[in-house]
Design an enzyme around this catalytic site. Sequence first.
Site, PDB file in Angstrom:
ATOM      1  N   ASP A   9       0.849  -1.184   0.000  1.00  0.00           N
ATOM      2  CA  ASP A   9       0.000   0.000   0.000  1.00  0.00           C
ATOM      3  C   ASP A   9       0.892   1.244   0.000  1.00  0.00           C
ATOM      4  O   ASP A   9       2.054   1.192   0.423  1.00  0.00           O
ATOM      5  CB  ASP A   9      -0.898  -0.026   1.239  1.00  0.00           C
ATOM      6  CG  ASP A   9      -1.694   1.254   1.394  1.00  0.00           C
ATOM      7  OD1 ASP A   9      -2.379   1.656   0.434  1.00  0.00           O
ATOM      8  OD2 ASP A   9      -1.635   1.866   2.490  1.00  0.00           O
ATOM      9  N   MET A  10       0.336   2.365  -0.426  1.00  0.00           N
ATOM     10  CA  MET A  10       1.142   3.583  -0.532  1.00  0.00           C
ATOM     11  C   MET A  10       0.877   4.558   0.626  1.00  0.00           C
ATOM     12  O   MET A  10       1.691   4.695   1.522  1.00  0.00           O
ATOM     13  CB  MET A  10       0.866   4.258  -1.879  1.00  0.00           C
ATOM     14  CG  MET A  10       1.263   3.399  -3.080  1.00  0.00           C
ATOM     15  SD  MET A  10       3.029   2.999  -3.116  1.00  0.00           S
ATOM     16  CE  MET A  10       3.710   4.602  -3.534  1.00  0.00           C
ATOM     17  N   ASP A  11      -0.269   5.230   0.636  1.00  0.00           N
ATOM     18  CA  ASP A  11      -0.542   6.267   1.629  1.00  0.00           C
ATOM     19  C   ASP A  11      -0.613   5.692   3.035  1.00  0.00           C
ATOM     20  O   ASP A  11      -1.314   4.704   3.289  1.00  0.00           O
ATOM     21  CB  ASP A  11      -1.843   6.989   1.288  1.00  0.00           C
ATOM     22  CG  ASP A  11      -1.727   7.770  -0.006  1.00  0.00           C
ATOM     23  OD1 ASP A  11      -0.937   8.718  -0.054  1.00  0.00           O
ATOM     24  OD2 ASP A  11      -2.423   7.408  -0.980  1.00  0.00           O
ATOM     25  N   THR A  43      -2.911   0.652  -4.366  1.00  0.00           N
ATOM     26  CA  THR A  43      -3.344   1.946  -3.860  1.00  0.00           C
ATOM     27  C   THR A  43      -4.801   2.234  -4.188  1.00  0.00           C
ATOM     28  O   THR A  43      -5.374   1.646  -5.105  1.00  0.00           O
ATOM     29  CB  THR A  43      -2.445   3.057  -4.454  1.00  0.00           C
ATOM     30  OG1 THR A  43      -2.850   4.330  -3.945  1.00  0.00           O
ATOM     31  CG2 THR A  43      -2.530   3.078  -5.976  1.00  0.00           C
ATOM     32  N   LYS A 192      -8.903  -4.673  -3.096  1.00  0.00           N
ATOM     33  CA  LYS A 192      -7.477  -4.924  -3.331  1.00  0.00           C
ATOM     34  C   LYS A 192      -7.185  -6.420  -3.242  1.00  0.00           C
ATOM     35  O   LYS A 192      -6.329  -6.941  -3.972  1.00  0.00           O
ATOM     36  CB  LYS A 192      -6.623  -4.171  -2.306  1.00  0.00           C
ATOM     37  CG  LYS A 192      -6.538  -2.672  -2.513  1.00  0.00           C
ATOM     38  CD  LYS A 192      -5.531  -2.071  -1.537  1.00  0.00           C
ATOM     39  CE  LYS A 192      -5.391  -0.578  -1.694  1.00  0.00           C
ATOM     40  NZ  LYS A 192      -4.376  -0.005  -0.784  1.00  0.00           N
TER      41      LYS A 192
END
Length: 270
Positions: A9-11, A43, A192
């Site tokens: 995951d990014m954020d 994401t 996801k």
Amino acid sequence: MDIKLLAIDMDDTLISDDLIISDRDKTAIRRAREIGVKPFMCTGRPFLGIERYFDELDVEPLAICFGGAEIYDSKGNTILKHFAIDVDTAKEVIAFARECGCHIQAYRDDGFVCEQINKYSDLYVRLSNLNPIVLENMLECINWESPKLLMISEEDKVPDIIKLAQERFGDKLHISGSRRDFIEIVKPGVTKGNALKYLTEEYYGFMPENVMAIGDGFIDRDMLLYAGIGVAMANAVPSVLEIADYITADNNNSGVAKAIEKFVFGGENA
């Protein structure tokens, strides 16, 4: 466990509160790639919101975007999977957002669309580095299918709004949270976890036990449950912490690197 895929995951996971990726995280991802592991970004953002990170990170050209509504191949500039909310349903959600007094965004190929510039759109611009397209009356103007809709509100109001939305739309939409102030709305079955399952089993030909997934938000929960090793950031929401196989450091202390060092490199520097 033989880890072959890293779903990251990014954020609030790879990206710190200061919107940077630590050198330790970058190094761990690069070293994993050097020994044949395939790291890729997962994401809620559109591809345009993560495009710049392909130059910064040594990752696979594939990315799961829009919380699983799209799988994008940056190398070929092609979309492998795409799911979108139909126009009539999108209008129902926009009307619901107005009832709740929520900021709402839709998405097109050229960026995100909202009705006005406000503190919520400014927050999204700061996080994604994308500029808004303003349509003063989205209810009348929306004539395209959006991969997802995003509602943004105050943290203390989000749980009640999610509950109301789930009651209103039932099985018609999949509604969850990502950040504590974001409400993610996609088609049923879009997660996801399902996107990761497709990439793992159909695209790469691996098994769940070959996957480590790392995340923090409720939107990441399905992919952590699918993966052989589901890693929660220390800053994750309680519903993610409770199902994780392992809890790593938070997003401001290279939690991604520490998980990679532990499970890919056998505990080295973990």
